[in-house]
Enzyme design. Structure first.
Site, mmCIF file in Angstrom:
data_model
loop_
_atom_site.group_PDB
_atom_site.id
_atom_site.type_symbol
_atom_site.label_atom_id
_atom_site.label_comp_id
_atom_site.label_asym_id
_atom_site.label_seq_id
_atom_site.Cartn_x
_atom_site.Cartn_y
_atom_site.Cartn_z
ATOM 1 N N SER A 240 0.841 -1.196 0.000
ATOM 2 C CA SER A 240 0.000 0.000 0.000
ATOM 3 C C SER A 240 0.880 1.252 0.000
ATOM 4 O O SER A 240 1.698 1.419 -0.900
ATOM 5 C CB SER A 240 -0.954 -0.069 1.196
ATOM 6 O OG SER A 240 -1.973 0.888 1.093
ATOM 7 N N ASP A 458 -8.610 -4.250 -6.217
ATOM 8 C CA ASP A 458 -8.117 -3.505 -5.050
ATOM 9 C C ASP A 458 -8.871 -2.183 -4.917
ATOM 10 O O ASP A 458 -8.851 -1.366 -5.835
ATOM 11 C CB ASP A 458 -6.619 -3.238 -5.201
ATOM 12 C CG ASP A 458 -5.963 -2.762 -3.917
ATOM 13 O OD1 ASP A 458 -6.575 -1.939 -3.208
ATOM 14 O OD2 ASP A 458 -4.842 -3.208 -3.630
ATOM 15 N N HIS A 488 -7.321 -5.684 -0.811
ATOM 16 C CA HIS A 488 -6.181 -4.768 -0.769
ATOM 17 C C HIS A 488 -4.907 -5.561 -0.508
ATOM 18 O O HIS A 488 -4.618 -5.944 0.618
ATOM 19 C CB HIS A 488 -6.408 -3.745 0.337
ATOM 20 C CG HIS A 488 -5.407 -2.630 0.359
ATOM 21 N ND1 HIS A 488 -4.960 -2.011 -0.783
ATOM 22 C CD2 HIS A 488 -4.767 -2.016 1.402
ATOM 23 C CE1 HIS A 488 -4.099 -1.050 -0.454
ATOM 24 N NE2 HIS A 488 -3.963 -1.045 0.861
#
Length: 519
Positions: A240, A458, A488
């Site tokens: 991320s 995602d 995610h």
């Protein structure tokens, strides 16, 4: 205020664990041994090169005292023996001989005999605690642990590394009544006053640190960490926001790149508004996929959720705790389960209960996302996220600019667009220090190949960012690996194809063919 961007997968799943701080003294387990403050207003990219200033030996030759950690969460990883230490880094990287601050590190030594080196992990945020998350995540990387020391840390301004708490628990709960999508002048005034007050609280709590918590600062910290750990090359796993950090590191130190994996890739070409638009698309796409999985028409299902939120704006729902489920808390509760397909059944139950007049389940999801304990104690991850991102992001949309964009945000997502549109104006409103750049510089000519892992479903870092990161890193550097899945992050989420490709790259240096797809 709420921001959905770049949230760590572990935090999104509510898997916050007790962390450990560094300690002094020794038990025989030892290692031998972005910037330069806010950019000028004209800067649109992050600093282009690493500083050539030699670091003092007091930093590069420092000894890390590794001691048993105070707490390391729950981990059954074979052979995991977690130890914590404190690394000293310059507060201001333009003054390496000046004041230092301590960064909390955690490590478990490689369990096998054919050790490659250290593998650093950043789990996202910005603002996620690596010290708390690493022991939990170790089970997912047991194959890597055989040949790597697993290492993570709390970046500056996070957790045990001088983490910032900008307001107290009562103030945080009181701020939950602020409407994140203001409809009247009075609500607008309250919305922006809350942002101003939060910034003042951060300035009071952080002091001089507030101007030195940028992604570039942390990338430089990482390279000092590499040196003190005794590694010639940086081996790194970023998730991320950690992918943006990894890209900035590769730009600053391309010749020091070893094996870098970037999973759930942030779009480095997007500015503040661009990130919000990307996320509006990503979360709406994830919601549509969820609705399809339950046999619902996506347009009709989204409209019904939007209507529920409109009703909550006028009349919040009661909950079993005695607190009210507001419109803003409901959106937060809907957001959380979209991070992981395994949580979709909880979203179904929570929406059903809300339609029946009970907001308890959605409030519980919102509290999980907001790191609120049953006692009313809140964590500080969102505080750290804000002080880092507002130092990074130079763009400060005005109220007039935001109003002009709201229709487009709502077109992109009838459920989340309004919230993310307003967030662009409120998140860093009246911030005490200027932002550094519009977009981060991640070009890395001369770097070893960097493996980029993108997930088609995602919500938080939409798949399109993977291709854009590859383009920005430069020809021959970014290697794309696609997972046709939901949630995610891809690694450790059920794809043997993804896990095998990542393991082969990190353990054997086997770079997959660019454009490989796992389904």
């Amino acid at each position: 205020m709420m921001r959905f961007v770049r949230w760590t997968a572990a935090l999104a799943a509510g898997l916050l664990l007790a962390g450990c701080g560094g300690s002094s003294g020794g038990d025989g387990d030892r290692d031998e041994g972005k910037g330069t403050g806010p950019a000028p207003p004209s800067a649109t990219r992050s600093p282009a090169t690493a500083s050539s200033t030699a670091l003092p030996s007091s930093l590069t030759s420092q000894h890390l005292d590794w001691r048993p950690c105070k707490a390391t969460g729950n981990s059954s990883a074979p052979g995991a023996s977690w130890r914590c230490a404190t690394l000293q880094v310059p507060l201001d990287w333009s003054k390496p001989d000046g004041r230092t601050i301590g960064l909390a590190l955690i490590r478990a030594r490689a369990t096998g005999g054919d050790r490659i080196g250290s593998l650093l992990f950043n789990f996202g945020g910005p603002g996620g605690s690596g010290v708390s998350t690493m022991p939990y995540f170790a089970d997912s990387v047991s194959a890597l642990h055989a040949r790597y020391d697993l290492v993570s840390w709390d970046p500056r301004g996070v957790g045990a590394s001088q983490g910032v708490r900008c307001r107290g628990d009562r103030e945080i709960q009181a701020a939950e009544s602020v409407d994140a999508t203001p409809d009247t002048p009075a609500e607008e005034q309250a919305y922006f006053q809350d942002a101003t007050d939060f910034g003042k609280g951060c300035r009071k709590a952080a002091g001089a640190l507030l101007a030195h918590v940028s992604t570039t600062d942390t990338a430089r910290d990482m390279d000092l960490m590499r040196q003190v750990l005794g590694d010639d090359r940086m081996h790194y796993f970023g998730i991320s926001y950690g992918t943006e950090l990894g890209g900035v590191y590769a730009h600053l130190f391309p010749r020091r790149v070893g094996r870098l994996v970037l999973d759930a890739v942030v779009d480095p070409t997007a500015d503040t508004v661009g990130h919000a638009e990307n996320q509006a698309r990503g979360f709406q796409r994830a919601l549509d996929d969820y609705l399809k999985s339950t046999g619902q028409d996506t347009e009709r299902g989204s409209r019904q959720i939007a209507e529920l939120l409109t009703r909550l704006d006028a009349e919040p729902l009661p909950t079993s705790s005695g607190r009210k489920l507001t419109q803003t808390l409901a959106v937060t509760g809907i957001i959380l389960p979209l991070y992981s397909e395994s949580m979709w059944p909880r979203l179904t139950d929570a929406l059903k209960s809300a339609r029946e007049g009970d907001g308890s389940a959605l409030l519980a999801l919102a509290d999980q996302y907001n790191d609120r304990e049953a006692s009313g104690r809140y964590g500080t991850t969102s505080h750290s996220q804000r002080v880092i991102s507002c130092l990074d992001d130079r763009q400060r949309p005005t109220l007039a600019e935001t109003r002009r964009r709201l229709a487009e945000f709502e077109r992109i997502s009838p459920v989340f667009g309004d919230y993310l549109g307003w967030d662009t104006a409120g998140w860093c409103h009246d911030w005490p220090v200027p932002g550094q750049y519009d977009t981060p510089e991640v070009s890395a000519p001369g770097s070893a190949p960097v493996l980029l892992v993108g997930t088609t479903g995602d919500p938080a870092t939409p798949y399109e960012g993977t291709r854009r990161m590859a383009g920005e890193l430069g020809r021959g550097v970014g290697v794309e690996l696609t997972w046709k899945g939901e949630g995610h992050g891809a690694y450790g989420n059920g794809s043997d194809c993804v896990d095998s490709a990542v393991d082969a790259y990190l353990l054997k240096g086997a770079v997959p063919k660019d454009g490989t797809t796992c389904s």
